[in-house]
Design an enzyme around this catalytic site. Structure first.
Site, PDB file in Angstrom:
ATOM      1  CG  ASP A  51      -1.947  -1.082   1.232  1.00 51.58           C
ATOM      2  OD1 ASP A  51      -2.275  -1.579   0.141  1.00 51.58           O
ATOM      3  OD2 ASP A  51      -2.434  -1.433   2.326  1.00 51.58           O
ATOM      4  CE1 TYR A 174       4.128  -6.346   3.717  1.00 51.85           C
ATOM      5  CE2 TYR A 174       3.495  -8.656   3.575  1.00 51.85           C
ATOM      6  CZ  TYR A 174       3.602  -7.401   2.995  1.00 51.85           C
ATOM      7  OH  TYR A 174       3.179  -7.202   1.714  1.00 51.85           O
TER       8      TYR A 174
END
Length: 355
Positions: A51, A174
């Site tokens: 994003d 992540y």
């Protein structure tokens, strides 16, 4: 030929990975630079479409190019294609280990390409994209000054045609970082961590994290996309409190992966809280929603029962906050070792999941 790229970027100046008309994106900048280098349109397939504002130190993408085009690009004239014989344990049908360095072109033979790409990428991000006769590059995009040198292609290599940066991936890793003590807020890291205004309850978040592990429908934590499944397998979710480095990180650089875990979690909270997540795949905004939900528990606004109820609802929960993008970094993508395993994984990933 299929070429794999390993990519790092500071996501702050960009509107995410995916190309968008008129907006500065990582994919847009890289595809433009690659198209200039090869004098033909290049389209990238990526492991994870991050994003806006999300960083990466371990992003992976691939593109296809003809061998003739690869060899005729002036910056690659020095590329040597000599190979050594593969090791005996790697010659079975469908079992050659494609990522063993002794079975592929030497990595340093890609240096001319990487240097040429770096140079052209610098021109693209500075608003000086070269005009190439006969090459349509589409709409010119204005990049903010902060975008200059914010993207680095750290490695390139040839991979088998069955390799797919997205569908061949076994897992994505992540890291999300929160600094939850105001006295330790460092302006030099504001672009890579979430500055939280109060101390979080680490044991409460760790206890709640166990509820999320395994295969579930994570619809409560994902922005819906038509036709896309929200079933995922969350393989790891580790939350630790770690000491800050003695020396500040330069600029808005991405927080490093290295960690130094505080030994006494009962002492006055210091440093930063680090979330490490691993899954076969993540749906849109899933990591940031999971972190946001867990911080609600860390603030003692919610409890484990609320989190479990949200997970079991299998529908988007508006009350779950979305953690800010700047604290999130894609740090690694894992792939199978053999061509047969790559092909099998791609077939498996393309199948529609159900519980």
């Amino acid at each position: 030929m299929r070429i794999r790229l390993d990519i790092r970027y500071d996501g702050g100046p960009f509107h995410g990975w995916a190309r968008q008309p008129g907006l500065p994106t990582v994919q847009g900048a890289l595809e433009t630079a690659l198209s200039v280098v090869f004098r033909e349109p290049i389209v990238l397939t990526v492991a994870g479409r991050t994003d806006a504002g999300v960083h990466a130190t371990g992003q992976v993408a691939h593109f296809d190019i003809s061998a003739e085009r690869l060899e005729t690009v002036s910056s690659l004239h020095s590329r040597r294609r000599s190979k050594v014989e593969p090791s005996p344990d790697c010659v079975a049908e469908g079992g050659a280990r494609w990522n063993r360095p002794q079975d592929r072109v030497a990595e340093d033979s890609w240096d001319p390409f990487l240097k040429r790409l770096e140079s052209v990428l610098h021109l693209v991000l500075s608003g000086n994209t070269p005009d190439i006769p006969g090459l349509e590059l589409g709409e010119r995009v204005a990049y903010p000054p902060e975008a200059l040198d914010a993207i680095v292609v750290s490695a390139a290599r040839e991979v088998p045609d069955v390799f797919d940066a997205r569908f061949s991936a076994l897992s994505r890793h992540y890291v999300y970082r929160i600094v939850d003590v105001t006295s330790t807020h460092n302006p030099l890291t504001r672009g890579s961590c979430w500055w939280y205004t109060s101390a979080l309850d680490l044991p409460a978040m760790q206890q709640a994290a166990a509820v999320l592990l395994g295969e579930h429908d994570f619809a409560a934590f994902c922005k819906p996309r038509e036709g896309a499944t929200t079933i995922r397998t969350l393989q790891e979710l580790e939350i630790t409190r770690e000491s800050l480095e003695d020396e500040p990180r330069p600029g808005n650089a991405i927080c490093p992966e290295e960690r130094n875990v505080c030994g006494d979690e009962e002492s006055i909270p210091t440093g930063e809280i680090v979330f490490r997540l691993k899954a076969d795949a993540f749906c849109h905004s899933m990591v940031r929603s999971l972190v946001g939900a867990l911080t609600e528990i860390g603030r003692r606004r919610r409890d484990v029962a609320w989190l479990k109820s949200a997970l079991e609802s299998r529908q988007r929960i508006p009350e779950i906050p979305l953690a800010p993008a700047q604290g999130l970094t894609l740090v690694r993508v894992d792939y199978p070792e053999t061509e047969a395993e790559l092909a099998a994984r791609q077939t498996q990933t393309r199948q529609t999941r159900s519980l």
